[in-house]
Each structure stands twice: as structure tokens, then as C-alpha cells.
Design an enzyme around this catalytic site. Sequence first.
Site, short mmCIF file in Angstrom:
data_model
loop_
_atom_site.label_atom_id
_atom_site.label_comp_id
_atom_site.label_asym_id
_atom_site.label_seq_id
_atom_site.Cartn_x
_atom_site.Cartn_y
_atom_site.Cartn_z
N LYS A 77 49.48 36.91 34.81
CA LYS A 77 49.44 38.35 35.61
C LYS A 77 51.43 37.68 36.02
CE LYS A 77 46.08 40.67 37.97
NZ LYS A 77 45.62 41.71 38.91
N LYS A 103 38.89 37.61 28.14
CA LYS A 103 37.46 38.40 29.02
C LYS A 103 38.05 40.04 28.75
CE LYS A 103 39.15 39.22 32.95
NZ LYS A 103 40.52 38.51 35.00
N LYS A 115 41.65 46.11 31.88
CA LYS A 115 42.34 47.14 31.88
C LYS A 115 43.54 46.69 31.08
CE LYS A 115 40.21 48.25 36.28
NZ LYS A 115 40.57 47.69 37.87
P1 TYM Z 1 39.48 43.76 39.48
O1 TYM Z 1 39.44 45.37 39.84
O2 TYM Z 1 39.75 42.68 38.88
O3 TYM Z 1 38.25 43.99 39.23
C1 TYM Z 1 36.61 44.08 40.18
C2 TYM Z 1 34.94 43.26 39.69
O4 TYM Z 1 35.29 43.50 38.20
C3 TYM Z 1 34.77 42.16 37.86
N1 TYM Z 1 35.46 42.22 36.75
C4 TYM Z 1 34.42 41.43 35.40
N2 TYM Z 1 33.72 40.82 35.63
C5 TYM Z 1 32.87 40.46 34.55
N3 TYM Z 1 33.32 40.77 33.33
C6 TYM Z 1 34.66 40.73 33.35
N4 TYM Z 1 35.48 40.75 31.92
C7 TYM Z 1 35.35 42.14 34.17
N5 TYM Z 1 36.72 42.15 34.66
C8 TYM Z 1 36.69 42.45 35.46
C9 TYM Z 1 35.60 41.21 38.41
O5 TYM Z 1 35.25 40.30 39.25
C10 TYM Z 1 35.52 41.90 40.12
O6 TYM Z 1 34.51 41.73 41.10
N6 TYM Z 1 40.80 40.58 43.29
C11 TYM Z 1 39.44 40.95 42.81
C12 TYM Z 1 39.71 42.74 44.01
C13 TYM Z 1 39.16 42.57 45.39
C14 TYM Z 1 38.62 42.40 46.06
C15 TYM Z 1 39.01 41.79 46.93
C16 TYM Z 1 37.79 41.25 45.56
C17 TYM Z 1 40.96 42.43 46.65
N7 TYM Z 1 40.09 41.99 47.79
C18 TYM Z 1 37.72 41.36 48.31
C19 TYM Z 1 36.29 40.88 46.20
C20 TYM Z 1 36.47 40.91 47.75
C21 TYM Z 1 40.20 42.12 41.44
O7 TYM Z 1 41.27 42.19 41.08
O8 TYM Z 1 39.29 42.78 41.09
#
Ligand code: TYM
Length: 351
Positions: free
Chosen positions: A114, A207, A210
Site C-alpha cells: 500500500k 487479487k 477496490k
Molecule cells: P478489507 O476491507 O480489505 O476487506 C474486507 C474483507 O474482505 C476480504 N477480501 C477478500 N477475500 C477474498 N478475495 C479477495 N479478493 C478479497 N479482498 C478482500 C478480506 O480478507 C477481509 O476479510 N484489515 C482488514 C479490515 C479489518 C479487520 C479488522 C478484519 C480491520 N480490523 C479486524 C478482521 C478483524 C481489511 O482491510 O479488509
Amino acid sequence: MQIEPRVFSGMQPTGSLHLGNYLGAMINWIKMQETHACIYCVVDLHAITVWQDPAELRSAIRQVTAAYIAAGLDPKKSILFNQSQVAAHAELAWIFNCVARLGWLNRMTQFKEKAGKDREQASVGLYAYPNLMAADILVYRATHVPVGDDQKQHLELARDIAQKFNNDFRDQIIAHGYRDGVFFPQPEPVITGPATRVMSLRDGTKKMSKSDPSDLSRISLTDSDDIIADKIKRAKTDAEPLPNTVEEMAKRPEIDNLVGIYAALADTSKDAAFNLLLATSTDGPSLFTGFKRNLTDAAIAKLGPIRSEIIRLMDDPVEIDKVLANGAERARALAAPVMDQVKDIVGLIRS
Ligand code: TYM
């Protein structure tokens, strides 16, 4: 003291959610809601680690909340709220900033991705992000965290932080009645299903995300039926003959991705989806057309009703804000006693 099973997970409100978010994580959230006490958060403090336009952020927080509800999360069963309304997340994150080591954070691959080349210009928040994520989970002493495959490393860090906190303050923790010295549990990642890593529709080695500049790379939960059909039609495949086995297919990232997506959407196994691929294939350059048609039908059947419900819910932002306020109140009540104990354990004075 027995630690109760509890689920926590979250998504960032940066633009519309996509198929990867839905299939990698949310599908499991919905299932776990039936068997566990669950807390699902819109992690707005994580979103601002990179610049967000304030009006767009506000709208995205509501839209992600609407998507949670539209996809099947029930605010009566689970706690749904946005992170910034519960100050304990940021408070515990500070304490974890003092527990986690620089060397641990330096290993985080997502920061490297990032921050890009100009690392000096990345925010301090982006660097410390995994500590806030550990705080999100541990401020509820959550035991299970359903996420996609890309969050594995962050979850390992959360486990390391929990362990180091328990070790550093072992005597105080025991003195507080935790006779086994375990104040924070080791949160378990729940990474399961046929689509734990959904790939871009334009490049099977990247992957679905967004931040991909190509809108054709992802299916958003707000895409119309026509757009979904068009994106699947234009999804990249390769010019090789059909794979003979699922193992052989694994070396063909684009095909493997589409078959995994189908399996997750149709709630079937990857083997069954592979058999459909074989059964629907045609000769010549349109080898995958039949399968893509089935995939389009499955995607529209699943995502169409979610989209309509998001649009309906977004019409009433006051109602969405009420859901968030109610969830935040319940979350604060759970976090407060944990935070009080953390302060006592660390040696801070509170009134
Ligand atoms: P974020 O917002 O990027 O994504 C949210 C969830 O979607 C999953 N995900 C995917 N799964 C499969 N294939 C993909 N291409 C894909 N893109 C995203 C992510 O694995 C996630 O589960 N750091 C985290 C948010 C967060 C969080 C937490 C999660 C903050 N605090 C505490 C769990 C527990 C994030 O950026 O997810």
C-alpha cells in the site's frame, strides 16, 4: 477464567464492496451469525490511513452498513457498528503500539504494497494499522475472525501481540484472577470456502481489489445485472484446451478463479463446479462461453437481490445511522470492562 467464543470481523468503507469481500468473508459472517455471538464492524478508522474525501467517506460508511444488512447480517442477532463510535478501539491500539515491535510491523507485506515506492510519504497510521486491527479484535477478547486469505499475516500479528501482552503482564494478569495467565485469547483466523482469495477478472495473478484502476477487474455489489453479465463475458480466460482435473486447473489462474467463484456463489464444491465446466464446454474459441453463462446466472441470482436491498436501505440514512448507534452502544458496553482491566493490568490509574 473461561473465554467465551466470540466472532469479530470488519471491512473498510473505501468505495463499494466487491465480490471478493462478499465471497471471501461475508458469506462466512452470515453463517457464523447463526451459531456464534458476532460483532461486525465498519472499520472507518482504518479507512483514513489513506486520504478519504470526508463526504465520500460518510456515504461509504452507510453504504457498507447497508451492504452488511442487505447481504443477510441481522442487526438484532449481531452487533453492527462503525469503529470510530467506540473509542476503546483507538485506546487499546495505543497500548498495542507500545507492545508490538518495529521489527514485526516491518514484515507486514500489505504495508509495503500500500505504501508503494514512496514509503516516506505513507501515513504513520498506515504503518501502525495492524496494531489497530489487533485492538479491534482483542478489545472484545474475540476468539474467531472470519476473513479472506489476504488477512492471514495481520491475524498472526494479532496473535503475537496477544501473546506478548500476556507474557509481559503475566503476574498482574494472574493477580486479576486469570489463573492461567491468559487475558487475551489467541484469535483464530477463519479462512474457509472455495473463494478465500478471489482474483481480478482481468489478471488471474492479482487479487480482486477496490483499488484496481480497472473497473472490469471486479464485480461490485452495486453493479447492475447488465454490468455483471458484461464483466463476466469479458473476464480473461486462456487459449489452452480444457484442464483434465481440478489439480491441472489450479495452474490456470483465470479459469481456476471463475470456477472458484461459481462454487462459492452456487454454494457447491469446487469439484462440482469443475464438472459443470466440463459439461458446458464447447469446441473452439468459445470454449468457456457455456460456463460463463452459468456463472452469470449464479452471480445475478445471488447479487441482484442484495443490490436492490442496498439501494432501498440507502434511501433512509437516518435508519442506517440508528442501526450504527445502537450497535455502537452495545459494543461500548462489551469493550468497557475489558479496557478497565487492561488499564489496571498495565498500571494506569482510572476513576
Ligand atoms: P478489507 O476491507 O480489505 O476487506 C474486507 C474483507 O474482505 C476480504 N477480501 C477478500 N477475500 C477474498 N478475495 C479477495 N479478493 C478479497 N479482498 C478482500 C478480506 O480478507 C477481509 O476479510 N484489515 C482488514 C479490515 C479489518 C479487520 C479488522 C478484519 C480491520 N480490523 C479486524 C478482521 C478483524 C481489511 O482491510 O479488509
